[in-house]
Design a protein around this motif. Structure first.
Motif, PDB file in Angstrom:
ATOM      1  N   TYR A  96       0.839  -1.200   0.000  1.00 60.80           N
ATOM      2  CA  TYR A  96       0.000   0.000   0.000  1.00 60.80           C
ATOM      3  C   TYR A  96       0.878   1.255   0.000  1.00 60.80           C
ATOM      4  CZ  TYR A  96      -3.355   3.572   1.298  1.00 60.80           C
ATOM      5  OH  TYR A  96      -4.107   4.721   1.304  1.00 60.80           O
ATOM      6  N   GLY A  97       1.980   1.224   0.724  1.00 63.61           N
ATOM      7  CA  GLY A  97       2.912   2.356   0.726  1.00 63.61           C
ATOM      8  C   GLY A  97       3.449   2.646  -0.660  1.00 63.61           C
ATOM      9  N   TYR A  98       3.743   1.585  -1.431  1.00 62.23           N
ATOM     10  CA  TYR A  98       4.181   1.787  -2.811  1.00 62.23           C
ATOM     11  C   TYR A  98       3.072   2.448  -3.634  1.00 62.23           C
ATOM     12  CZ  TYR A  98       7.783  -1.705  -1.670  1.00 62.23           C
ATOM     13  OH  TYR A  98       8.811  -2.393  -1.095  1.00 62.23           O
ATOM     14  N   GLY A  99       1.829   2.040  -3.369  1.00 58.80           N
ATOM     15  CA  GLY A  99       0.705   2.638  -4.085  1.00 58.80           C
ATOM     16  C   GLY A  99       0.575   4.120  -3.790  1.00 58.80           C
ATOM     17  N   VAL A 100       0.741   4.496  -2.532  1.00 61.45           N
ATOM     18  CA  VAL A 100       0.690   5.907  -2.136  1.00 61.45           C
ATOM     19  C   VAL A 100       1.773   6.695  -2.869  1.00 61.45           C
ATOM     20  CG1 VAL A 100       0.946   7.535  -0.223  1.00 61.45           C
ATOM     21  CG2 VAL A 100      -0.285   5.378   0.128  1.00 61.45           C
ATOM     22  N   ALA A 101       2.992   6.174  -2.854  1.00 60.57           N
ATOM     23  CA  ALA A 101       4.109   6.857  -3.513  1.00 60.57           C
ATOM     24  C   ALA A 101       3.860   6.982  -5.016  1.00 60.57           C
ATOM     25  CB  ALA A 101       5.414   6.101  -3.249  1.00 60.57           C
ATOM     26  N   SER A 102       3.312   5.934  -5.618  1.00 62.38           N
ATOM     27  CA  SER A 102       3.041   5.944  -7.059  1.00 62.38           C
ATOM     28  C   SER A 102       2.036   7.030  -7.424  1.00 62.38           C
ATOM     29  CB  SER A 102       2.513   4.570  -7.497  1.00 62.38           C
ATOM     30  OG  SER A 102       2.097   4.597  -8.841  1.00 62.38           O
ATOM     31  N   VAL A 103       0.943   7.118  -6.676  1.00 60.70           N
ATOM     32  CA  VAL A 103      -0.098   8.112  -6.953  1.00 60.70           C
ATOM     33  C   VAL A 103       0.442   9.529  -6.792  1.00 60.70           C
ATOM     34  CG1 VAL A 103      -2.291   9.074  -6.136  1.00 60.70           C
ATOM     35  CG2 VAL A 103      -2.028   6.600  -6.379  1.00 60.70           C
ATOM     36  N   LEU A 104       1.120   9.784  -5.671  1.00 63.31           N
ATOM     37  CA  LEU A 104       1.622  11.131  -5.404  1.00 63.31           C
ATOM     38  C   LEU A 104       2.690  11.544  -6.411  1.00 63.31           C
ATOM     39  CD1 LEU A 104       1.828  11.155  -1.497  1.00 63.31           C
ATOM     40  CD2 LEU A 104       0.076  12.181  -2.965  1.00 63.31           C
ATOM     41  N   PHE A 105       3.612  10.617  -6.719  1.00 62.46           N
ATOM     42  CA  PHE A 105       4.669  10.947  -7.678  1.00 62.46           C
ATOM     43  C   PHE A 105       4.082  11.300  -9.043  1.00 62.46           C
ATOM     44  CE2 PHE A 105       7.290   9.560 -11.270  1.00 62.46           C
ATOM     45  CZ  PHE A 105       8.363  10.425 -11.116  1.00 62.46           C
ATOM     46  N   THR A 106       3.107  10.521  -9.499  1.00 61.23           N
ATOM     47  CA  THR A 106       2.520  10.782 -10.810  1.00 61.23           C
ATOM     48  C   THR A 106       1.834  12.142 -10.841  1.00 61.23           C
ATOM     49  OG1 THR A 106       2.144   8.395 -11.047  1.00 61.23           O
ATOM     50  CG2 THR A 106       1.037   9.840 -12.612  1.00 61.23           C
ATOM     51  N   HIS A 107       1.118  12.476  -9.782  1.00 60.22           N
ATOM     52  CA  HIS A 107       0.483  13.796  -9.708  1.00 60.22           C
ATOM     53  C   HIS A 107       1.527  14.907  -9.744  1.00 60.22           C
ATOM     54  CE1 HIS A 107      -3.891  13.695  -9.097  1.00 60.22           C
ATOM     55  NE2 HIS A 107      -3.711  12.467  -8.646  1.00 60.22           N
ATOM     56  N   TYR A 108       2.582  14.770  -8.945  1.00 57.77           N
ATOM     57  CA  TYR A 108       3.617  15.803  -8.905  1.00 57.77           C
ATOM     58  C   TYR A 108       4.256  15.973 -10.283  1.00 57.77           C
ATOM     59  CZ  TYR A 108       3.457  15.243  -3.800  1.00 57.77           C
ATOM     60  OH  TYR A 108       3.059  15.171  -2.492  1.00 57.77           O
ATOM     61  N   PHE A 109       4.661  14.850 -10.859  1.00 59.70           N
ATOM     62  CA  PHE A 109       5.395  14.890 -12.123  1.00 59.70           C
ATOM     63  C   PHE A 109       4.529  15.454 -13.247  1.00 59.70           C
ATOM     64  CE2 PHE A 109       6.623  12.952 -16.164  1.00 59.70           C
ATOM     65  CZ  PHE A 109       7.940  13.358 -16.242  1.00 59.70           C
ATOM     66  N   VAL A 110       3.302  14.941 -13.378  1.00 62.44           N
ATOM     67  CA  VAL A 110       2.431  15.367 -14.473  1.00 62.44           C
ATOM     68  C   VAL A 110       2.032  16.832 -14.312  1.00 62.44           C
ATOM     69  CG1 VAL A 110       0.180  15.042 -15.565  1.00 62.44           C
ATOM     70  CG2 VAL A 110       1.574  13.059 -14.959  1.00 62.44           C
ATOM     71  N   ASN A 111       1.650  17.244 -13.093  1.00 64.18           N
ATOM     72  CA  ASN A 111       1.198  18.614 -12.901  1.00 64.18           C
ATOM     73  C   ASN A 111       2.298  19.616 -13.190  1.00 64.18           C
ATOM     74  OD1 ASN A 111       0.993  21.109 -10.894  1.00 64.18           O
ATOM     75  ND2 ASN A 111      -1.089  20.458 -11.370  1.00 64.18           N
ATOM     76  N   ILE A 112       3.463  19.418 -12.606  1.00 60.47           N
ATOM     77  CA  ILE A 112       4.548  20.381 -12.797  1.00 60.47           C
ATOM     78  C   ILE A 112       5.033  20.361 -14.244  1.00 60.47           C
ATOM     79  CG2 ILE A 112       6.910  20.970 -12.111  1.00 60.47           C
ATOM     80  CD1 ILE A 112       6.211  20.065  -9.293  1.00 60.47           C
ATOM     81  N   SER A 113       5.091  19.167 -14.861  1.00 64.11           N
ATOM     82  CA  SER A 113       5.483  19.078 -16.271  1.00 64.11           C
ATOM     83  C   SER A 113       4.477  19.794 -17.156  1.00 64.11           C
ATOM     84  CB  SER A 113       5.589  17.607 -16.691  1.00 64.11           C
ATOM     85  OG  SER A 113       6.578  16.930 -15.948  1.00 64.11           O
ATOM     86  N   MET A 114       3.197  19.682 -16.812  1.00 60.64           N
ATOM     87  CA  MET A 114       2.137  20.352 -17.564  1.00 60.64           C
ATOM     88  C   MET A 114       2.283  21.865 -17.471  1.00 60.64           C
ATOM     89  SD  MET A 114      -1.924  20.032 -16.673  1.00 60.64           S
ATOM     90  CE  MET A 114      -1.747  20.950 -15.113  1.00 60.64           C
ATOM     91  N   VAL A 115       2.567  22.347 -16.278  1.00 60.35           N
ATOM     92  CA  VAL A 115       2.656  23.787 -16.043  1.00 60.35           C
ATOM     93  C   VAL A 115       3.853  24.414 -16.766  1.00 60.35           C
ATOM     94  CG1 VAL A 115       3.109  25.504 -14.237  1.00 60.35           C
ATOM     95  CG2 VAL A 115       1.384  23.752 -13.868  1.00 60.35           C
ATOM     96  N   VAL A 116       4.961  23.676 -16.856  1.00 62.68           N
ATOM     97  CA  VAL A 116       6.155  24.226 -17.515  1.00 62.68           C
ATOM     98  C   VAL A 116       6.194  23.887 -19.001  1.00 62.68           C
ATOM     99  CG1 VAL A 116       7.480  24.214 -15.374  1.00 62.68           C
ATOM    100  CG2 VAL A 116       7.607  22.233 -16.904  1.00 62.68           C
TER     101      VAL A 116
END
Length: 418
Positions: A357-377
């Motif tokens: 479950y911890g891996y799942g949490v990290a996966s979800v958060l990382f994808t949000h961080y990466f996609v959002n910031i990449s989208m903005v820049v």
């Protein structure tokens, strides 16, 4: 071992990083939404006032999540996952349509997006399935079940349609890979993405030729015992067929705004006043911040409302403009610190269920961080993915908080699992 209170066992480093991110989020929402005739922070007509209410309910939510026995989440995973799927299905009957997407339930003046909460349920369901000692992801039937758990919500979300949320779920395939899913699944996905982009940029015959050369090189560089002409031929036919079909899918399956965003990203179309406006303005705002920013409440792009949805999906532009490179780096380092801390805690869990479950949490958060910031820049298409703990909205803040604090509850409980 003797039971100890959650307050003593909870990982306060993670709680501190979480609190800092929520605080930074509110400070920037306040700046992005502040109007000249209103500086009262509890003004409920403004988004920053509403966000304070959301944060207040979040504290209550944290207390509830931490008060529930950690075993509850494992014991009732199937029910939680089932309810989450039903909430997605219910959207087609009672959902509220906003901007062509039927993704929300309207509750008075509030809206709730069930796909956000389904992320926790899906991470729990994957953890429950994979923690079974009889599950072996080398077994094809087990692979299908694991992928089925993941793709059931994806299918329902794509029907809304909400490609951004669906992408987050797809990235949880890394959890399956970590637990033994063959690597060829990932390589197939990566290869499909590369071929898709190549097919948009080049003529089909060139893509087919490049594919043929790649298959030939792979064949001769493989170990002699693994060489199989028939298998290599089948792979080439599948890849070539996929490449040729991209143009049809792009023109007939993708919606116009999706095509426009890809064309702008790939430099095939310039529309700074239309579909490319958000990204262009966000790049201008971030670039104008320089090294140390213009100062809090001093962002001219922010104050001029040049960037639409700046308090939600584009909140990072306020960070970049008013706090500059230094402030942006601090936010990114906090995100990185949170992810590394979650992975560290996951590796030190006493049960397979909580570790996965911890891996799942990290996966979800990382994808949000990466996609959002990449989208903005401007290095990723605009798909409407919020920045966890920073973007405005009750659904996103509450869902990310539940996702994280369920894991912190599991981690706090590990002292009783010796």
């Amino acid at each position: 071992m003797k039971n100890q209170s959650v307050s003593k066992n909870i990982d306060w480093i993670t709680v501190l990083i979480y609190s800092l991110l929520v605080l930074i989020g509110w400070v920037n929402i306040y700046s992005a939404d502040l109007v000249p005739d209103s500086d009262y922070i509890f003004d409920l007509s403004q988004n920053y006032g509403k966000q304070l209410i959301f944060i207040g309910f979040t504290i209550i939510l944290i207390i509830v999540v931490l008060s529930i026995d950690a075993k509850f989440y494992e014991k009732y995973t199937s029910i939680i996952y089932g309810v989450a799927l039903l909430s997605l299905m219910g959207l087609f009957v009672a959902g509220k349509t906003i901007a062509g997407q039927r993704c929300w339930y309207g509750i008075g003046p509030l809206t709730l997006q069930p796909s956000e909460f389904t992320k926790s349920a899906t991470a729990l369901a994957l953890a429950k399935f994979l923690s079974d000692s009889q599950i072996n992801l080398k077994n094809f039937n087990h692979q299908l079940i694991g992928l089925g758990i993941l793709f059931l919500p994806i299918g329902l979300i794509m029907l809304q349609p909400d490609a951004g949320s669906a992408l987050i779920f797809i990235m949880m395939v890394f959890v399956l890979h970590r637990e033994g899913l063959p690597a060829w699944y990932l390589w197939t996905g990566v290869g499909a993405i590369v071929l898709f982009i190549m097919a948009l940029l080049l003529k089909p015959q060139y893509v087919v030729l490049i594919t043929l050369i790649g298959v030939i090189i792979q064949y001769f560089y493989s170990k002699p015992v693994r060489r199989n002409v028939i298998a290599s031929g089948i792979v080439f036919v599948l890849m070539a067929g996929f490449s040729v079909s991209v143009d049809y899918v792009f023109e007939n399956v993708f919606q116009q705004h999706h095509r426009d965003r890809f064309n702008i990203l790939l430099g095939k179309q310039v529309d700074m006043a239309g579909i490319g406006y958000n990204t262009n303005q966000s790049e201008i705002a971030i670039g104008s911040g320089g090294w140390i920013g213009k100062g809090w409440l001093e962002g001219t792009q922010t104050k001029g409302n040049f960037v639409p949805e700046q308090h939600t999906d584009y909140i990072f532009t306020t960070v970049g403009e008013e706090w500059g490179f230094a402030g942006s780096a601090i936010v990114i380092l906090l995100f990185a610190g949170l992810l590394l801390r979650i992975l560290y805690l996951a590796e030190n869990q006493k049960t397979k269920f909580s570790r996965i479950y911890g891996y799942g949490v990290a996966s979800v958060l990382f994808t949000h961080y990466f996609v959002n910031i990449s989208m903005v820049v401007g290095i990723f298409p605009t798909i409407g993915v919020p920045l966890p703990f920073l973007s405005y909205g009750g659904s996103s803040l509450w869902s990310f908080t539940i996702l994280l604090f369920i894991f912190l509850k599991m981690d706090a409980n590990k002292v009783n699992e010796w």
